[in-house]
Motif scaffolding. Structure first.
Motif, short mmCIF file in Angstrom:
data_model
loop_
_atom_site.label_atom_id
_atom_site.label_comp_id
_atom_site.label_asym_id
_atom_site.label_seq_id
_atom_site.Cartn_x
_atom_site.Cartn_y
_atom_site.Cartn_z
N UNK A 114 -57.80 -66.83 47.13
CA UNK A 114 -57.78 -68.72 48.21
C UNK A 114 -57.51 -68.55 49.36
N UNK A 115 -56.69 -67.87 49.99
CA UNK A 115 -56.10 -67.55 51.78
C UNK A 115 -56.79 -68.35 52.77
N UNK A 116 -57.67 -68.59 52.64
CA UNK A 116 -57.95 -69.51 53.89
C UNK A 116 -58.26 -70.82 53.42
N UNK A 142 -43.56 -75.36 47.63
CA UNK A 142 -42.30 -73.65 47.36
C UNK A 142 -43.73 -73.28 46.22
N UNK A 143 -43.31 -74.13 45.36
CA UNK A 143 -43.45 -73.28 44.07
C UNK A 143 -44.81 -72.89 43.44
N UNK A 189 -49.21 -68.52 43.95
CA UNK A 189 -49.94 -67.80 44.10
C UNK A 189 -50.66 -66.98 44.88
N UNK A 190 -49.32 -66.89 46.09
CA UNK A 190 -49.04 -65.59 46.33
C UNK A 190 -48.88 -64.27 44.98
N UNK A 191 -48.15 -64.66 43.90
CA UNK A 191 -47.49 -63.99 42.90
C UNK A 191 -49.25 -63.43 42.05
N UNK A 192 -50.07 -64.35 42.42
CA UNK A 192 -51.42 -63.99 41.78
C UNK A 192 -52.29 -63.06 42.41
N UNK A 193 -51.92 -62.96 43.66
CA UNK A 193 -52.78 -62.07 44.63
C UNK A 193 -52.05 -60.87 44.86
N UNK A 201 -51.58 -62.13 51.46
CA UNK A 201 -52.70 -63.18 50.56
C UNK A 201 -52.23 -64.03 49.70
N UNK A 202 -53.37 -65.02 48.98
CA UNK A 202 -52.60 -66.31 47.79
C UNK A 202 -54.57 -66.31 47.18
N UNK A 203 -54.31 -66.66 45.62
CA UNK A 203 -54.94 -66.51 45.17
C UNK A 203 -55.18 -67.54 43.74
N UNK A 204 -56.01 -67.57 42.63
CA UNK A 204 -56.22 -68.34 41.61
C UNK A 204 -56.45 -68.18 40.48
N UNK A 205 -56.40 -68.29 39.21
CA UNK A 205 -56.44 -67.32 38.56
C UNK A 205 -57.11 -68.19 37.34
N UNK A 206 -58.44 -67.58 36.39
CA UNK A 206 -59.41 -68.01 36.06
C UNK A 206 -59.93 -66.86 34.42
N UNK A 207 -60.04 -67.40 33.39
CA UNK A 207 -59.84 -66.83 32.51
C UNK A 207 -61.93 -67.47 31.98
#
Length: 265
Positions: A201-203, A227-228, A233-237, A246-252
């Motif tokens: 989801x970086x963009x 900030x949190x 999101x950076x940790x997920x990426x 980069x940034x990311x979201x996590x899913x099951x």
């Protein structure tokens, strides 16, 4: 928005992974327990979808009356939170926001709630349903508000078998809302070990953060909240093996119906 497999991390799950090159997404229904849950959990992914022309519906299950921090807002908090959610949704391209109106803090996976879920999903007939995870997260209990768990449990129970059973809630079929087989259920805000899919989801990070800032009644320290969110999101990426920054979201991700699915198995 890109989808990234879990790079073989232990405990990442065995569900068939969603591949955007093979699995088209045209419509989505996203369920959250409270106003702002979807903005925290999935709005980056949603912004990427809507930018690509996907029709996304938000459904908020409770009225949010137990939220907020200011005593003077008690009489107007429900209207305030509805308005905040509509404004936040618009910033990530969501035009339809549905409110089920259950009392904040009292949500249960009842047949009344399940029927409401089935009605909306049969009406929209989406390719993907998003919902909060029904499993408790012991590492970060704040993700596991009882309403969050109830949201996930109610949606999961609703999408199988009631959604695809023509004899479940027969009044819906009589109203023209026939049975529907959902392809995909994406659960968010669950235990880390359940993650089997990352969405880059970086963009759309800035759109997500802007949406969160609309929920002004919920953030006594907006800067710390932002900030949190950015840090997570950076940790997920990083977990997904993406490039630095980069940034990311996590899913099951759960495949509910696919070409190999046999009803009842």
């Amino acid at each position: 928005m890109a989808a990234i497999p879990p790079a073989g991390r232990p405990g990442s799950g065995s569900s068939p992974l969603f591949d955007p090159a093979r699995h088209a997404v045209r419509r989505v229904v996203a369920f959250g327990a409270h106003p702002d849950d979807l903005d925290f959990g999935v709005s980056g992914t949603v912004a990427g979808w809507t930018a690509a022309g996907v029709e996304v519906h938000y459904c908020i299950m409770t009225d949010g009356d137990a939220g907020g921090f200011e005593p003077e807002h008690r009489s107007s908090i429900v209207a305030m939170r509805h308005e905040e959610q509509r404004g936040a949704a618009a910033l990530v391209g969501v035009k339809e926001v549905h409110f089920l109106g259950y009392r904040d803090g009292y949500l249960e996976p009842s047949h009344e709630v399940m029927r409401d879920v089935v009605e909306l999903v049969r009406r929209v007939r989406p390719d993907v349903v998003l919902a909060m995870h029904p499993e408790r997260n012991w590492d970060r209990l704040q993700k596991s508000h009882p309403d969050h768990l109830a949201c996930g449990e109610a949606v999961t129970r609703a999408v199988y078998p009631a959604l695809e059973n023509p004899y479940a809630y027969p009044e819906l079929a009589e109203a023209g809302l026939g049975a529907y087989r959902l392809p995909w259920l994406w659960l968010y805000a669950g235990p880390k070990e359940r993650t089997n899919h990352y969405s880059e989801v970086t963009d759309s990070v800035d759109a997500k953060v802007a949406a969160l800032h609309v929920h002004i009644s919920q953030h006594p320290d907006a800067a710390a909240m932002e900030e949190s969110v950015r840090t997570r999101m950076r940790a997920s990426a990083q977990d997904a093996g993406l490039a630095a920054g980069a940034s990311a979201e996590e899913f099951h991700v759960v495949s509910v119906n696919n070409p190999e699915t046999i009803a009842g198995f």
